[in-house]
Design an enzyme around this catalytic site. Structure first.
Site, PDB file in Angstrom:
ATOM      1  CD  GLU A   1      11.709 -13.187 -12.053  1.00 15.02           C
ATOM      2  OE1 GLU A   1      12.771 -12.874 -11.442  1.00 15.02           O
ATOM      3  OE2 GLU A   1      11.119 -12.511 -12.678  1.00 15.02           O
ATOM      4  CE  LYS A   2      13.112 -24.361 -10.490  1.00 15.48           C
ATOM      5  NZ  LYS A   2      11.930 -23.732 -10.019  1.00 15.48           N
TER       6      LYS A   2
ATOM      7  CB  CYS B   1      -5.538   3.879  -0.913  1.00 15.49           C
ATOM      8  SG  CYS B   1      -3.842   3.369  -0.925  1.00 15.49           S
TER       9      CYS B   1
ATOM     10  CD1 TRP C   1       9.074 -12.698 -17.894  1.00 16.35           C
ATOM     11  CD2 TRP C   1       7.611 -12.042 -19.286  1.00 16.35           C
ATOM     12  NE1 TRP C   1       9.613 -11.647 -18.589  1.00 16.35           N
ATOM     13  CE2 TRP C   1       8.612 -11.164 -19.520  1.00 16.35           C
ATOM     14  CE3 TRP C   1       6.367 -11.721 -20.406  1.00 16.35           C
ATOM     15  CZ2 TRP C   1       8.603 -10.288 -20.244  1.00 16.35           C
ATOM     16  CZ3 TRP C   1       6.432 -10.830 -21.025  1.00 16.35           C
ATOM     17  CH2 TRP C   1       7.890  -9.785 -21.284  1.00 16.35           C
TER      18      TRP C   1
ATOM     19  CB  CYS D   1      -3.635   0.177  -2.625  1.00 17.31           C
ATOM     20  SG  CYS D   1      -4.207  -0.455  -0.910  1.00 17.31           S
TER      21      CYS D   1
ATOM     22  CB  CYS E   1      -0.832   0.014   1.224  1.00 16.61           C
ATOM     23  SG  CYS E   1      -1.775   1.453   1.398  1.00 16.61           S
TER      24      CYS E   1
ATOM     25  CD  GLU F   1      14.478  -5.560 -14.863  1.00 17.59           C
ATOM     26  OE1 GLU F   1      13.679  -6.243 -15.540  1.00 17.59           O
ATOM     27  OE2 GLU F   1      14.158  -5.124 -13.768  1.00 17.59           O
TER      28      GLU F   1
ATOM     29  CG  ASN G   1      11.954  -4.166  -9.991  1.00 18.35           C
ATOM     30  OD1 ASN G   1      13.146  -3.506 -10.658  1.00 18.35           O
ATOM     31  ND2 ASN G   1      11.237  -5.083 -10.368  1.00 18.35           N
ATOM     32  CD  GLU G   2       9.415  -4.206 -14.393  1.00 14.96           C
ATOM     33  OE1 GLU G   2       8.350  -5.116 -13.958  1.00 14.96           O
ATOM     34  OE2 GLU G   2       9.939  -4.325 -15.392  1.00 14.96           O
TER      35      GLU G   2
ATOM     36  CB  CYS H   1      -6.373  -0.112   1.720  1.00 14.27           C
ATOM     37  SG  CYS H   1      -5.285   1.329   2.180  1.00 14.27           S
TER      38      CYS H   1
HETATM   39  C1  GAL Z   1      11.017  -7.344 -14.868  1.00 15.29           C
HETATM   40  C2  GAL Z   1      11.210  -7.270 -13.172  1.00 15.29           C
HETATM   41  C3  GAL Z   1      12.242  -8.297 -13.137  1.00 15.29           C
HETATM   42  C4  GAL Z   1      12.216  -9.457 -13.594  1.00 15.29           C
HETATM   43  C5  GAL Z   1      11.842  -9.568 -14.977  1.00 15.29           C
HETATM   44  C6  GAL Z   1      11.943 -10.807 -15.870  1.00 15.29           C
HETATM   45  O1  GAL Z   1       9.553  -7.112 -15.062  1.00 15.29           O
HETATM   46  O2  GAL Z   1      11.644  -6.037 -12.974  1.00 15.29           O
HETATM   47  O3  GAL Z   1      12.641  -8.342 -11.733  1.00 15.29           O
HETATM   48  O4  GAL Z   1      11.132 -10.371 -13.050  1.00 15.29           O
HETATM   49  O5  GAL Z   1      10.965  -8.570 -15.295  1.00 15.29           O
HETATM   50  O6  GAL Z   1      11.615 -10.754 -17.266  1.00 15.29           O
HETATM   51 ZN    ZN Z   2      -3.746   1.380   0.448  1.00  8.21          ZN
END
Ligand code: GAL
Ligand code: ZN
Length: 677
Positions: A362-363, A167, A322, A162, A122, A314, A156-157, A164
């Protein structure tokens, strides 16, 4: 234009990526020194650390343990590398969620989430904010004088929302600040409709599938609020960093056209724009299109940072984990992807991830160092080639693309269009439309700056605003002044319908832009995939799809008119002389062939020369200019060779001259330093 390097006194193109050494701390003697060796040998000079380290850094509330980070920071410094040091707010430790459930997000259906995954705190919670401030302060205090500290990577990203109670309260305060009185809000939102008048700000609830979900003004303002929440939270996060390490730049990694944050707004708060680039490379003929879409994303993210050099924070060195089908990268695609970032103004090539973990979600995600743990992999070799290329191109650091052409992509407009019930209700296709104008321009080998409606228009020759449905305050005035002063503005159907509160302009479309365009846009038809119209322009006939506006010229010159149906004879393309400039209005959605022909003629007429003539399809061409000269990039997104007519220049790595017809192999990225200018 020449800018200083992103990290102070570090005039290199940055190369590196996300690194999670804390996952290996039980094997640190073996793994950490090996990582340093592998990184250095691949030409890596920057590693991002600490992104998801909170549970290790603060194992129990208020008890910090920086031992792993101390060692890693020292190792980085000893190996001549810089740290992109993260604040850990992207994922919280379990103890926090257990003790303070308010840090857990509430969904739109009003259920509170359990502890788990990441990026789901949050943003209002005073507890979360306090914990973040405390650990950010501790990090800055501890590493303020550390030679490895190069840049702050905030969280990160950022994303999501939220609902709640905290909010909701914050939303009420935000609304009160914006509207002053509840009567003003009710009036501005047209809440007499369906008897939805609110008695007080406290009565407003965020949009919900079990509540208000059909009020476009509420939806728009909730978007604005949640977007502002991220900027506010970012500013909260950097406050201690700016106080303790004022010289160290801060950024957060963005996600191109992610819907939830107005990145032009957030961009004002960043020292450098950065973003995560994951093109869906197919390994076949569709890659040319993938390349052009990535080009748009890079230019958008550069625009959000004010057109300065940015960071590709990145990218995947190989398959991600994914996408529906996670293809391996064809040999050469990693170099292409990396050089494309540089070509569009990035001063970095960063990966997710440096080393693959043994476990976790994410391995199997691509990494510089695979589970085999050696330098003997194809990917490691390709990463090393990128490393060598980046050091050969060091002279590019701080140079930037320059363009006299601006294309508008605007988040508030996008939000308003997403909730606008007319025509193709679910398919306004705003982003697609902007991308199709972009592809036409890039396909003609022009550099393009992407801006939003709040950006200054000075300095551009041509500004293009597709589907500017919502006009933000001051935008129409800026367009008027731009055209009066000699600029060329191109607008389209579905422009100037509503004001910033999503209220329709009275007196006809395109609202306050009517005079500039010299016309009145009376009504707009929506066509399905089987329905089309047609118009002819400069001896060629073009098909009309999806949208066709019925426009009356009021001073504008009609350049083309519809051929068919009851709107035969109505203008499809007009041009209005206004002051010293011109305003074009494209009344219908067309295919890309028209856009290409139209922009080719228009830009030539404006005296703007393309970087290269007759650029083959699926090839991206850009330039960067700085104190060290002008660099031209030609990037082949095709799985087949192409021939390009290169201007005279030299390969920066070797000084070998290049000019005239030159063959590029599949996915090849060619960079030359051009002569002149
Ligand atoms: C990004 C994220 C990373 C990782 C990556 C995998 O969106 O910031 O931590 O998950 O995707 O592609
Ligand atoms: Zn909230």
């Amino acid at each position: 234009m020449q800018y200083p390097p992103i990290m102070k006194d570090y005039p290199y193109l940055l190369h590196g990526g996300d690194y999670n050494p804390e996952q290996w701390r039980h094997m640190k003697e073996e793994i950490w020194p090996r990582d340093m060796q592998l990184a250095k040998a691949a030409g890596i000079n920057t590693l991002s650390v600490g992104i998801f380290s909170w549970a290790v850094l603060e194992p129990r509330e208020g008890e910090y343990d920086f031992s792993f980070l101390d060692e890693i920071m020292d190792l980085l410094a000893a190996n001549g590398m810089k740290a992109v040091l993260a604040t850990p707010s992207g994922a919280k430790p379990q103890w926090m969620a257990e003790k303070y459930p308010e840090v857990l997000r509430v969904r739109a259906d009003r259920t509170r989430e359990l502890y788990g995954v990441r990026h789901n705190h949050c943003l209002t919670s005073p507890v979360y904010r306090e914990k973040v401030r405390a650990i950010n302060t501790a990090l800055a205090q501890r590493y303020k004088a550390h030679p490895a500290l190069g840049l702050w990577h905030i969280s990160n990203e950022y994303g999501g929302e939220c609902h709640c109670p905290l909010c909701q309260q914050r939303f009420h305060a935000w609304l009160e600040k914006r509207y002053g009185t509840i009567d003003n809000l009710n009036q501005s939102w047209w809440n007499t409709f369906w008897s939805h008048l609110y008695p007080s700000f406290d009565a407003v609830e965020s949009p919900s599938p079990i509540g208000e979900r059909d009020n476009p003004a509420l939806a728009l303002n909730w978007r604005r609020f949640t977007s502002d929440q991220f900027r506010d939270f970012y500013e909260w996060e950097i406050a201690p960093l700016k106080a303790i390490t004022p010289e160290v730049p801060c950024t957060t990694n963005m996600m191109s056209t992610y819907e939830g944050i107005d990145y032009f707004n957030l961009g004002h708060a960043l020292d450098v724009s950065s973003w995560d680039n994951y093109p869906g490379w197919t390994g076949d003929a569709r890659d040319g299109r993938v390349l052009m879409d990535a080009a748009f994303n890079h230019d958008l993210m550069r625009g959000a940072g004010g057109q300065k050099p940015f960071m590709m924070m990145e990218s995947s060195p190989s398959a991600v984990n994914w996408q529906p089908i996670n293809r391996l990268r064809q040999p050469g695609v990693l170099m292409l992807q990396s050089m494309q970032a540089i070509a569009h103004g990035s001063d970095s090539v960063q990966y997710f991830q440096f080393r693959k973990g043994r476990g976790g979600a994410e391995k199997y995600h691509g990494a510089v160092v695979d589970h085999v743990g050696t330098n003997e992999t194809r990917i490691y070799r390709e990463v090393s080639e990128v490393g060598s290329q980046l050091s050969a191109l060091k002279a590019l650091t701080g140079s930037a693309p320059e363009s006299r052409i601006a294309l508008i992509y605007d988040w508030e407009n996008r939000w308003a269009l997403e909730n606008a019930a007319f025509g193709h209700k679910q398919h306004q296709r705003y982003e697609d439309t902007v991308r199709s104008h972009y592809r036409a321009l890039r396909g003609l080998a022009y550099d393009v700056n992407i801006i939003d409606q709040t950006c200054a228009l000075d300095g551009y020759s041509v500004v293009i605003g597709p589907m500017t449905y919502l006009l933000r305050p001051g935008f129409a005035e800026r367009v008027q002044a731009f055209v009066l002063g000699g600029g060329v503005y191109v607008g389209t159907y579905v422009s100037g319908w509503v004001d910033e509160d999503d209220k329709c302009f009275l007196g006809g479309w395109p609202g306050p832009l009517k005079d500039v365009f010299g016309l009145w846009d009376e009504e707009t038809d929506a066509l399905d995939e089987t329905q089309h119209n047609r118009f002819s322009w400069c001896g060629k006939t073009y098909q009309v799809n999806d949208y066709a506006a019925l426009v009356h010229a009021r001073g504008a010159e009609v350049l083309a008119a519809y051929d068919e149906k009851f709107y035969r004879g109505y203008p499809a393309l007009t041009r209005n002389a206004y002051g010293k400039g011109l305003a074009y209005y494209l009344a219908a959605r067309t295919g890309e062939e028209f856009l290409r022909d139209f922009y080719a003629a228009l830009l030539a007429k404006q005296g703007l020369a393309p970087l290269i003539r007759d650029l083959p399809a699926g090839v991206d061409c850009t330039s960067r200019t700085g104190d060290q000269g002008r660099f031209l990039f030609v990037l082949n997104g095709n799985p087949s060779p192409v021939t390009v007519n290169m201007p005279a220049g030299v390969l920066p790595e070797t000084g070998t001259p290049v000019s005239g017809l030159t063959e590029l192999s599949p996915w090849q990225a060619l960079v030359i330093r051009t002569e002149g200018e």
